[in-house]
Motif scaffolding. Sequence first.
Motif: not given
Length: 370
Positions: A315-320
Motif C-alpha cells: 500500500l505504501g508503494g502504491l500511495i507513493a
Amino acid sequence: MPAELRFSHSDSELSMPNAAVAAPSLLTAQWCARRGWPVHPLAPGHKTPPGNCSNCRTNTHAPSDCPCLPAGRWCHSFYAATLNQHRIQQWWGNNPAFGIGVSCGPARLIVIDIDAHEAEPPARDRILPGIPVGDHVDLTGLATGFHTLAVLAALRGQNSPAEDTNTLRVRTPSGGLHVWYRATSNRQWLSSVGSTPGRALAWQVDIRAHGSYIVAPGTTTHHGTYTPLGDTREPAALPLWLAQELDRTGHLPAPSIPAPRPVPPRAQQAVLAAGGGRQTAENTLASILAPVEACGQVSEGAGFSDALNRAAFTLGGLIAAGRLPQEAEQTLKDTAAAVRPGQDMRIQQIIRSGLAAGMQRPLHSSGRRS
C-alpha cells in the motif's frame, strides 16, 4: 524501620554490627534487595532520583557506557539499581535521608499506578484506550483513576485491582495507590510512564514495569509516606485478565512484527491481480486487503502479522506512486481491526512500519520500484 512493613525477626537481621541503629531507609532498601528487587536512591524528600555527577550531566552518554555504575555510584536513575548489600550499606548508610526506588524490570514487577487527581474526564475515547465508551454511558462522578480502573474491571467481570487484598498495595502521599504484581512468565512487560497516552491502561492509570521504577513502601517524602495497606507484603502473580489487558494496550514489545523488508514479488502479484493498474483503485485495494481478510477465518495465527506487513508495504508503494489515495491507509486499519479486534496498538505498529518502508519504494504500473 517503618512499623507498617511489619518485618519478621528474620527480615530484620542485618549483616552489619550496628543494625540496631540503622536508618529506616537502609533497612527498607535491604528488605527490598533480599526479595530480588534491585534498589537505587531517591533524592531526600522527593520521589525522583538524585542528580547525576557533574561529568554525567555535561557529557551525554548511554548508561551502559557510564563508568560511574561499575564504580558503585548512583548516576542514571534505575540503571544504577543494585542487589549488592555492600553497596546498599554504603549508599543509605552514608545518606540515611535517601528514599528508595525499585527498578521494576529486573525485579520482574508490574505495578498498577492509580492516580487520584480529581479532574474532568478526557474525551470518551481516552478513558479506556482501545475501548469505545458510548454516549449512552453515564460518566457522572468519574473523576479519578480509581473510577476508570473500576469501570474496566466491571467490563471484564472482575474486581478492581485497587481492592485486591491478596497482593501488596501501597497508598501514595497524594491519595493514589500502587498495586504490585509479579510477572510469572518470560514476558517483558513495558512501562507506560513517559510513553504515549495510548499505552496507559486507563485514564489516570499507568503501568510501571520494564523501563521505569517504583517508590518502595515505607519511603517518606516531603508530602508523606508510601504506606502499605492491609497485611499483605508480597506481590501476587499478575492476574490473567490484567495480562490480557496489558497485552491489548501495548505493554508488550512486538517481537513477532516482521521488520520492514522489500517484497517486490508479492507486491507485483497484487498489482497484476488487480489488472496491472488498469482496473479501478477499488479492485487494487481489494486485492491488497484479501490476504489480511483471510486471516479472519481463524482467531489467531494464520500469519496475520506478516500478511498485514506485506499489505502495508504494498500500500505504501502504491500511495507513493500516486496509484492509491492516502485514505487507503485507514481502510487497511479498519480491515485489520475487524480481523483482530482489540489489537489496535499492534496493528498500528505494523501498518506504520510497513507503510513507511513501502513509501520509500514507489510501485509504478510497470512493476518497477523507483
